[in-house]
Design an enzyme around this catalytic site. Structure first.
Site, PDB file in Angstrom:
ATOM      1  N   GLY A 192       0.781  -1.238   0.000  1.00 36.56           N
ATOM      2  CA  GLY A 192       0.000   0.000   0.000  1.00 36.56           C
ATOM      3  C   GLY A 192       0.809   1.283   0.000  1.00 36.56           C
ATOM      4  O   GLY A 192       0.307   2.327   0.423  1.00 36.56           O
ATOM      5  N   MET A 235      -3.695  -7.360  -7.124  1.00 35.73           N
ATOM      6  CA  MET A 235      -3.077  -8.471  -7.844  1.00 35.73           C
ATOM      7  C   MET A 235      -4.063  -9.322  -8.656  1.00 35.73           C
ATOM      8  O   MET A 235      -3.761 -10.463  -8.984  1.00 35.73           O
ATOM      9  CB  MET A 235      -2.310  -9.362  -6.859  1.00 35.73           C
ATOM     10  CG  MET A 235      -1.178  -8.633  -6.139  1.00 35.73           C
ATOM     11  SD  MET A 235       0.009  -7.876  -7.263  1.00 35.73           S
ATOM     12  CE  MET A 235       0.878  -9.336  -7.811  1.00 35.73           C
ATOM     13  N   LEU A 265      -6.909  -9.586 -12.024  1.00 34.43           N
ATOM     14  CA  LEU A 265      -7.355  -9.005 -13.280  1.00 34.43           C
ATOM     15  C   LEU A 265      -8.780  -8.479 -13.070  1.00 34.43           C
ATOM     16  O   LEU A 265      -9.623  -9.187 -12.509  1.00 34.43           O
ATOM     17  CB  LEU A 265      -7.330 -10.099 -14.348  1.00 34.43           C
ATOM     18  CG  LEU A 265      -7.322  -9.677 -15.800  1.00 34.43           C
ATOM     19  CD1 LEU A 265      -6.097  -8.817 -16.098  1.00 34.43           C
ATOM     20  CD2 LEU A 265      -7.321 -10.916 -16.699  1.00 34.43           C
ATOM     21  N   HIS A 309       1.808   0.633 -12.977  1.00 32.99           N
ATOM     22  CA  HIS A 309       2.615  -0.550 -13.299  1.00 32.99           C
ATOM     23  C   HIS A 309       4.093  -0.167 -13.289  1.00 32.99           C
ATOM     24  O   HIS A 309       4.460   0.880 -13.852  1.00 32.99           O
ATOM     25  CB  HIS A 309       2.211  -1.108 -14.671  1.00 32.99           C
ATOM     26  CG  HIS A 309       2.974  -2.337 -15.030  1.00 32.99           C
ATOM     27  ND1 HIS A 309       2.747  -3.553 -14.406  1.00 32.99           N
ATOM     28  CD2 HIS A 309       3.975  -2.548 -15.912  1.00 32.99           C
ATOM     29  CE1 HIS A 309       3.587  -4.445 -14.899  1.00 32.99           C
ATOM     30  NE2 HIS A 309       4.345  -3.877 -15.814  1.00 32.99           N
TER      31      HIS A 309
HETATM   32  C1  GRF Z   1       3.920  -1.282  -7.277  1.00 32.06           C
HETATM   33  O1  GRF Z   1       5.219  -1.510  -7.750  1.00 32.06           O
HETATM   34  C2  GRF Z   1       2.955  -1.118  -8.407  1.00 32.06           C
HETATM   35  O2  GRF Z   1       3.519  -0.515  -9.542  1.00 32.06           O
HETATM   36  C3  GRF Z   1       2.576  -2.544  -8.727  1.00 32.06           C
HETATM   37  O3  GRF Z   1       2.536  -3.192  -7.475  1.00 32.06           O
HETATM   38  C4  GRF Z   1       3.356  -2.504  -6.538  1.00 32.06           C
HETATM   39  C5  GRF Z   1       2.484  -2.111  -5.415  1.00 32.06           C
HETATM   40  O4  GRF Z   1       3.194  -1.517  -4.361  1.00 32.06           O
HETATM   41  N1  GRF Z   1       1.326  -2.590  -9.448  1.00 32.06           N
HETATM   42  P1  GRF Z   1       2.399  -0.830  -3.183  1.00 32.06           P
HETATM   43  O5  GRF Z   1       1.429  -1.877  -2.618  1.00 32.06           O
HETATM   44  O6  GRF Z   1       1.672   0.358  -3.719  1.00 32.06           O
HETATM   45  O7  GRF Z   1       3.447  -0.461  -2.173  1.00 32.06           O
END
Ligand code: GRF
Length: 210
Positions: free
Chosen positions: A18, A96, A98, A115
């Site tokens: 997060g 995580m 789709l 991403h």
């Molecule tokens: C980040 O690297 C984001 O780009 C990817 O998942 C990771 C999430 O990190 N989709 P966080 O949970 O926001 O710290």
């Protein structure tokens, strides 16, 4: 699109740490974006993202996908929470799963994702490791609208970082993450200001009104 002078209500979907959620919360609190997070939903009970929201007094709800017969039923429940909180934009932040047709239809061009790669390179999992292994000299991150594919939707903002000679997956990921925390709030700000115009694959950014 939200109307000008109205605070955009953002619903965040997260599965883990997060830190992007935190960046959005901080930017909102500092008054840098005309948006506020009104609900955080997670598919994982232990997600730190839920705790970060609770610490701010924001409703944080675990929705267990295993409690539903299929994805549509699971997403209907997410949708009812998002509607209950009057959400105008859904921000995926380390979510995580789709996104399926139930949510996509309910929020057309109103779901964003971050991403950790310069899309369309390295979509999917372990993007930073794959970029490093591929030998790229420039890596980065992308905020995009979500469509039915894996990290394939129209690109809103990107930021590039150099890959250094002695980088490991961790050091590269940290350098990219710093940029993620900068451009995600910025993309939300543009959306909240009604400045993102989607034309096919391209997202045009209209100038700020003075
Ligand atoms: C980040 O690297 C984001 O780009 C990817 O998942 C990771 C999430 O990190 N989709 P966080 O949970 O926001 O710290």
């Amino acid at each position: 699109m939200s109307r000008r002078n109205e605070t955009l209500r953002v619903g965040v979907l997260a599965s883990g740490r997060g830190s992007n959620l935190q960046a959005i919360l901080d930017a909102s609190e500092r008054g840098e974006i005309p948006a506020r997070v009104v609900v955080v939903l997670s598919d994982r009970e232990e997600a730190l993202a839920l705790q970060r929201a609770r610490d701010r007094g924001i409703p944080a709800i675990w929705v267990n996908p295993k409690a539903f017969p299929d994805k549509a039923a699971y997403e209907e429940t997410l949708l009812s929470h998002l509607r209950e909180h009057g959400v105008g934009l859904v921000a995926l932040a380390g979510y995580m799963r789709l996104v399926g047709p139930t949510l996509l239809r309910a929020f057309p061009h109103r779901i964003m994702n971050i991403h950790p790669a310069l899309l369309p390179a390295f979509p999917g999992l372990h993007a930073q490791r794959r970029a490093l292994e591929h030998g790229v000299k420039v890596a980065g991150c992308t905020v995009h609208f979500v469509d039915e594919g894996v990290d394939t939707g129209p690109i809103i903002l990107q930021a590039a970082v150099p890959v250094l000679e002695d980088d490991t997956e961790e050091t590269l990921a940290a350098r990219i993450l710093e940029q993620e925390h900068r451009i995600y709030p910025q993309a939300i700000r543009l959306f909240a200001q009604g400045r993102l115009i989607v034309e096919g694959r391209r997202v045009r950014i209209s100038p700020e009104e003075s």
